[in-house]
Design an enzyme around this catalytic site. Structure first.
Site, PDB file in Angstrom:
ATOM      1  N   ARG A 136       0.841  -1.199   0.000  1.00 27.78           N
ATOM      2  CA  ARG A 136       0.000   0.000   0.000  1.00 27.78           C
ATOM      3  C   ARG A 136       0.874   1.246   0.000  1.00 27.78           C
ATOM      4  O   ARG A 136       1.801   1.371   0.798  1.00 27.78           O
ATOM      5  CB  ARG A 136      -0.891   0.006   1.243  1.00 27.78           C
TER       6      ARG A 136
ATOM      7  N   ARG B 233      -7.668  17.841   8.792  1.00 24.05           N
ATOM      8  CA  ARG B 233      -6.510  17.822   9.690  1.00 24.05           C
ATOM      9  C   ARG B 233      -6.330  19.176  10.370  1.00 24.05           C
ATOM     10  O   ARG B 233      -6.754  20.219   9.850  1.00 24.05           O
ATOM     11  CB  ARG B 233      -5.230  17.467   8.916  1.00 24.05           C
TER      12      ARG B 233
ATOM     13  N   LYS C  95     -13.433   2.458   1.229  1.00 23.61           N
ATOM     14  CA  LYS C  95     -13.086   2.424   2.649  1.00 23.61           C
ATOM     15  C   LYS C  95     -14.316   2.822   3.478  1.00 23.61           C
ATOM     16  O   LYS C  95     -14.875   3.901   3.288  1.00 23.61           O
ATOM     17  CB  LYS C  95     -11.903   3.355   2.929  1.00 23.61           C
TER      18      LYS C  95
ATOM     19  N   THR D  34      -6.030  -1.278  10.191  1.00 22.71           N
ATOM     20  CA  THR D  34      -5.738  -0.331  11.275  1.00 22.71           C
ATOM     21  C   THR D  34      -5.475  -1.011  12.625  1.00 22.71           C
ATOM     22  O   THR D  34      -6.324  -1.732  13.144  1.00 22.71           O
ATOM     23  CB  THR D  34      -6.850   0.714  11.460  1.00 22.71           C
TER      24      THR D  34
END
Length: 482
Positions: free
Chosen positions: A39, A80, A224, A282
Site C-alpha cells: 500500500r 486535519r 473504505k 488499522t
C-alpha cells in the site's frame, strides 16, 4: 522463485510502504515474509515520492519473481489540524480553544484546520475529536469566523493530526483535487487497486470508477468504510465497489468504539454475500511499532478477522515506520496459518443478482471444488486471463490449495488480494499440456519442513475459465502427477 508457496496463509497480507521498508532490499524481505499487496498512502508524500516507491516495488517483484500487487490509498477529504502555536500542545479538561479560519495561528488557544468550511458546518453541542479520538472537544458557540469549544477528554495534540466530527454531515466532495491528480497518476502507472477514503454513498465510488474508466484503467476500486453514512448505505456501496476496506481507525472514532467489532462483522458478511474481497485494517499489530512481538489481544484481533471471513489484513505503521516490519509480516502470516487450521466458517449465501452475473464461473468453481474434495486432490489449478474465475473460486473458502495461472501480469497482481488463491504467471495457458507441465513442476518443488506437499500419483483438478478455451464456457479436468 520461492513464492507463491503452498504452505503459506490463505488470508492475504497488505503492508504499507514507508521509510522503514521502502528500499528494494527491505521490500524483498517483506515479500519473502508473506506480503501480497503493498500500500502506498497518498496522504504522505508527493507524486514523485509515490513513483519512487512504485519503482522500488516493481524492482523487488522482479528480484523475488513474485508479482506483488500495489494499492494506492487516496487520502480523500480527511480534515486535519493546521500548524499549532506550540508543538506538542497539551489540552486540559475544561480548557477552551477557538477554531478560526486559516491554516495557522500564533495564539496558544486558537486552532485551525485544512477544511475551509469547518466553522460553517459546526453547531453548538457538536463533538470534535482530535488525534484519532484521544482528545475530544465540545462546541460551545459558533459565529461567522470562529467556533468556541471546551475540552471534554484531555490529552496531547500535534500539528497535522486528524479531526473527526461524529454525527456532522459534511458537504465536502469525496475526492479533492489532489485525489483526482493521484488517481490519474495511478491509472497511468498500472496500479492494481485504488482505495477511496471516507466513502459515504455509492455515487462516491461511481465517480472514481468513471474517472478511471476515462483512462481505460482496470484497477479495482476499494471503498473504505469509515463514516456512519457508509454504514447506512452499505449494501449499495458494496454493490458498486470492486472491494471494501474496514478502516477501523476513523470508523472507531466516527461511531461508538463499542460498535466497531459488530460493524466489522456486518461489513465482512455483506461483502461475502456480494462476492467482493474485503480488507480489515488499522492497529492490527499496533504494539509492533516498537516491540518484536504482538500482544495477545492483537494476535486475537488478527485471528478473529480471519474467522470473520476477511480476505486480507492490513499493516499500516507497523511496516511503514515501525522498528520490526519484517517480523510484523511474519507473525501475521503465522497467526493466519494457525487460525486457518481450525474450522473456518462457510461462506454465506451469495446474493442472487451477483450469482446470476457469475453463474457459469460460480457453478464450475463449485464443481471443481467438489470434485477435488471427493477424490482427495492435493491441488486445484485455475487457468484464467482476467482472474474472474479465481475471484469466484476464492469465495468457496475451500482449504484445498489453489493456484491461479494467468498470462497477464496485471491479472496476477490483482489476484494477490483473493483469499486462498496463489497467483502465478505463465505464457500460453490455452495449451493445457503446457499449463499442467508448468503447474506440476512448481507443485513438485513445494515442501514443508523437508516433506514434499505433492507426490507422484496425486491428482490435480484443473479449471479453465470461460475466457481461456475457444468455443467453451469453462472446462474442468482431472490430472494425475507422473
Amino acid at each position: 522463485m520461492t513464492r507463491p508457496r503452498l504452505n503459506e496463509a490463505r488470508t492475504k497480507i497488505v503492508a504499507t510502504v514507508g521509510p522503514a521498508c521502502d528500499s528494494v532490499e527491505r521490500l524483498c524481505e517483506l515479500i519473502e515474509a508473506g506480503v501480497d499487496v503493498f500500500r502506498i498512502n497518498s496522504a504522505h508524500g508527493t507524486i514523485e515520492q509515490h513513483a519512487e516507491k512504485l519503482a522500488n516495488i516493481r524492482t523487488a517483484s522482479i528480484q523475488t519473481g513474485f508479482p506483488v500487487g500495489v494499492l494506492l490509498d487516496l487520502a480523500g477529504p480527511k480534515i486535519r489540524l493546521g500548524q499549532l502555536a506550540t508543538e506538542p500542545m497539551q489540552c486540559s479538561l475544561g480548557q477552551k480553544f477557538t477554531f478560526i479560519r486559516g491554516q495557522s495561528s500564533d495564539a496558544p488557544d486558537e486552532l485551525t484546520s485544512s477544511y475551509a468550511r469547518l466553522i460553517d458546518e459546526l453547531d453548538r453541542g457538536d463533538r470534535v475529536m482530535l488525534a484519532d479520538g484521544t482528545v475530544a472537544l465540545e462546541v460551545e458557540s459558533v459565529s461567522a469566523d470562529k467556533a468556541v469549544c471546551h475540552v471534554v477528554a484531555p490529552g496531547e495534540i500535534r500539528s497535522r493530526q486528524g479531526i473527526n466530527l461524529p454525527g456532522v454531515k459534511l458537504s465536502v466532495s469525496a475526492m479533492l483535487p489532489a485525489d483526482i491528480e493521484n488517481a490519474i497518476w495511478a491509472a497511468q502507472n498500472e496500479i492494481d487497486f485504488i482505495s477511496l477514503s471516507f466513502v459515504r454513498t455509492s455515487e462516491d465510488v461511481r465517480s472514481l470508477k468513471d474517472l478511471l474508466g476515462s483512462y481505460e484503467c482496470p484497477a479495482l476500486v476499494i471503498a473504505k468504510i469509515e463514516k456512519p453514512e457508509a454504514l447506512e448505505n452499505l449494501e449499495r456501496i458494496v454493490e458498486e465497489a470492486d472491494g471494501v476496506m474496514v478502516a477501523r481507525g476513523d470508523l472507531g472514532v466516527e461511531i461508538d468504539v463499542a460498535e466497531t467489532p459488530v460493524a466489522q462483522k456486518r461489513i465482512i458478511a455483506t461483502c461475502k454475500r456480494h462476492m467482493k474481497p474485503v480488507i480489515v485494517a488499522t492497529q492490527m499489530l499496533e504494539s509492533m511499532h516498537h516491540s518484536s512481538r504482538p500482544t495477545r489481544a492483537e494476535a486475537s484481533d488478527v485471528a478473529n478477522a480471519v474467522l470473520d471471513g476477511t480476505d486480507a489484513c492490513m499493516l499500516s505503521g507497523e511496516t511503514a515506520i515501525g522498528d520490526y516490519p519484517r517480523e510484523a509480516v511474519a507473525i501475521m502470516n503465522r497467526i493466519m496459518r494457525k487460525t486457518e487450521e481450525s474450522e473456518l466458517p462457510t461462506s454465506p449465501a451469495v446474493d442472487g443478482k451477483i450469482e446470476a452475473a457469475h453463474r457459469m464461473a460460480h457453478a464450475v468453481a463449485q464443481a471443481g471444488t467438489s470434485v477435488a474434495e471427493a477424490i482427495g486432490s492435493k491441488l486445484i489449478a485455475i487457468a484464467t486471463h482476467s482472474g474472474g474465475t479465481a475471484w469466484v473460486k476464492s469465495n468457496t473458502r475451500s482449504l484445498i490449495p489453489t493456484v491461479a495461472v494467468s498470462d497477464h501480469v496485471a491479472s496476477v497482481r490483482r489476484m494477490n488480494l483473493f483469499w486462498g488463491i496463489e497467483p502465478m504467471l505463465c505464457e500460453n495457458i490455452q495449451d493445457t499440456h503446457h499449463l499442467i507441465e508448468h503447474v506440476t513442476r512448481w507443485a513438485s518443488a513445494q515442501t514443508d519442513n523437508g516433506v514434499a506437499l505433492v507426490n507422484s500419483g496425486d491428482t490435480i483438478v484443473v479449471v479453465s475459465g470461460s475466457d481461456v478455451i475457444e468455443n467453451a464456457d469453462s472446462v474442468l479436468s482431472v490430472h494425475t502427477l507422473p
